[in-house]
Write an enzyme that holds these catalytic residues in place. Structure first.
Site, short mmCIF file in Angstrom:
data_model
loop_
_atom_site.label_atom_id
_atom_site.label_comp_id
_atom_site.label_asym_id
_atom_site.label_seq_id
_atom_site.Cartn_x
_atom_site.Cartn_y
_atom_site.Cartn_z
N LYS A 164 0.83 -1.21 0.00
CA LYS A 164 0.00 0.00 0.00
C LYS A 164 0.86 1.26 0.00
O LYS A 164 0.63 2.19 -0.76
CB LYS A 164 -0.93 -0.04 1.22
N ARG A 213 2.86 6.03 -3.24
CA ARG A 213 4.01 6.85 -3.66
C ARG A 213 4.27 6.75 -5.15
O ARG A 213 4.73 7.70 -5.78
CB ARG A 213 5.24 6.45 -2.83
N ASP A 262 1.97 -1.39 11.94
CA ASP A 262 0.67 -1.75 11.38
C ASP A 262 0.29 -3.20 11.66
O ASP A 262 -0.84 -3.60 11.41
CB ASP A 262 0.66 -1.52 9.87
#
Length: 439
Positions: free
Chosen positions: A27, A32, A322
């Site tokens: 992700k 980016r 995360d």
């Protein structure tokens, strides 16, 4: 499927995970690739792009600023770059859904443009802290108006040619803050440098270099200036280790499991989850290591192993930030006590991940005690119950994995936001052997 639809996951207990899969693209890198490809000169081709709501929010934002982008089709995107100064004013506010990455990185990039923008998002995104980027940007001369408590919508006044480079010592380890300031530094006079208190993901620096933009790393400090341009390139986005993490934990805790995850990005700023699981006794092999587009990639083979509780080393926390929701599930199945400290950042994610996971684990019969900056979990027997994901994709997937070691069914409410990062999760999890149904 809008996030207002309540999607419910129902997991039947037990089973094992077996097989070989490739989880969707990373992700962070998908975001980016769109941002830098749009600002590059020439045509950039991206493969492995994550076709999920968060990354699409970034893609649509650049389309709204005049960039021609084809795809995504089968993970392929073609971006017709407009150059560093080629973006155009959007004709309405840019809606970024649930994506904190989009909002924080765009605030830096848009601060130095020649036009004004407004950034909005869903209820969850508009409750997340934005002062961590708007305060340092203001020191560079940016004008960004937030809500009184520092949240979105953000009203950004373009200050083209008026931003000043500066040095910033980040008070918290955050890749989004670092990336935001480096992107602003591309439009600021002089040099902009950012020093981080602990290593965070470095995809921005690596990808800038891939597009030929000069960015230097000196220890914990990254430096950039406006003297540079981006040249179109080809980007192959590896599989997202944050998505792979659910299966790393699942195959570790479910007996008789043997799973191979193909082509996973193993950037050293992202592999905390592997290090932490190995410290707990997990059996994870890193195979076929190679480099793709400046990023290290490998296949990960994971087999069931008895886990033991540990004190999680604080230096690994930013490298696994995360992955903690699913690591809390691993800790629940481990023998003994697991202690996490130094992770207060988890309280300001898509949900308060410390409180929400502790609440759910307690419902399932686990002794999980939240602390201000982490959790203390005593391993035990996961039971049956109904838990709430609070619209947080990683919470929903973590409790799904818990079903592998539960002694009864688990019902998980509010799972629509799994689409923000990993909409293939139910299908892939089922393919490997998780007994997951959706309602």
């Amino acid at each position: 499927m809008s996030s207002s639809t309540n999607v419910i996951f129902q997991v039947q207990p037990g089973g094992s995970l077996n097989g070989e899969i490739r989880v969707p693209g990373d992700k962070s890198m998908s975001h980016r690739s769109i941002m830098l490809g749009s600002l590059a000169e020439g045509v950039t081709h991206v493969t492995g792009f994550l076709n999920a709501e968060d990354a699409i929010s970034t893609l649509e934002a650049f389309r709204a600023m005049g960039v021609k982008i084809e795809g995504p089709v089968n993970g392929e995107v073609t971006i017709h770059g407009v150059g560093k100064h080629g973006l155009k004013a959007p004709d309405k506010p840019l809606y970024l859904g649930n994506s904190g990455t989009s909002m924080r990185l765009l605030s830096g990039l848009l601060a130095g443009q020649a036009f004004d923008t407004v950034l909005t998002g869903d209820k969850s995104l508009e409750s997340r802290p934005m002062k961590r980027v708007t305060v340092p940007l203001a020191q560079m001369g940016a004008e960004i108006e937030t809500q009184p408590n520092g949240t979105a919508p953000l009203h950004i006044k373009g200050k083209a040619g008026k931003l000043q480079g500066m040095h910033y010592d980040m008070p918290i380890a955050s890749a989004q803050v670092k990336s935001c300031l480096l992107l602003a530094g591309m439009y600021a006079e002089g040099e902009t440098s950012v020093t981080e208190p602990a290593p965070t993901r470095d995809h921005t620096e690596r990808m800038l270099a891939g597009f030929g933009y000069p960015v230097t790393r000196d220890g914990a400090t990254a430096k950039i200036s406006s003297e540079g341009k981006l040249t179109a390139t080809n980007i192959d986005v590896p599989s997202d280790i944050s998505s792979a993490a659910f299966f790393l934990v699942g195959a570790s805790i479910a007996p008789n499991s043997d799973v191979t995850l193909k082509h996973v990005g193993i950037n050293p700023t992202r592999t905390g989850v592997i290090d932490i699981l190995r410290l707990m006794g997990a059996n994870i092999e890193v195979l076929n290591e190679r480099e793709v587009g400046g990023e290290p990639v490998a296949d990960l083979r994971v087999r069931s192993a008895p886990l033991k509780g540990i004190n999680i080393p604080e230096h690994l926390v930013p490298l696994a930030i995360d992955e903690f929701p699913v690591l809390f599930v691993a800790a629940s199945c481990a023998e003994g006590q697991t202690v996490l400290t130094g992770a207060e950042e988890l309280r300001v994610k898509e949900s308060d991940r410390i409180q929400v996971m502790a609440d759910g684990l307690q419902i399932l019969g686990i002794d999980a005690q939240p602390t201000k900056d982490g959790m203390v979990i005593n391993g035990g027997q996961l039971g049956s119950g109904e838990v709430d994901s609070h619209g947080d994709h990683r919470i929903a997937m973590s409790f799904s994995i818990a079903g592998l070691r539960a002694n009864g069914p688990i019902t998980i409410n509010d799972c629509a936001n799994v689409n923000t990062s990993f909409k293939e999760f139910p299908a892939l999890a089922t393919q490997l052997g998780l007994n997951l149904g959706t309602m």
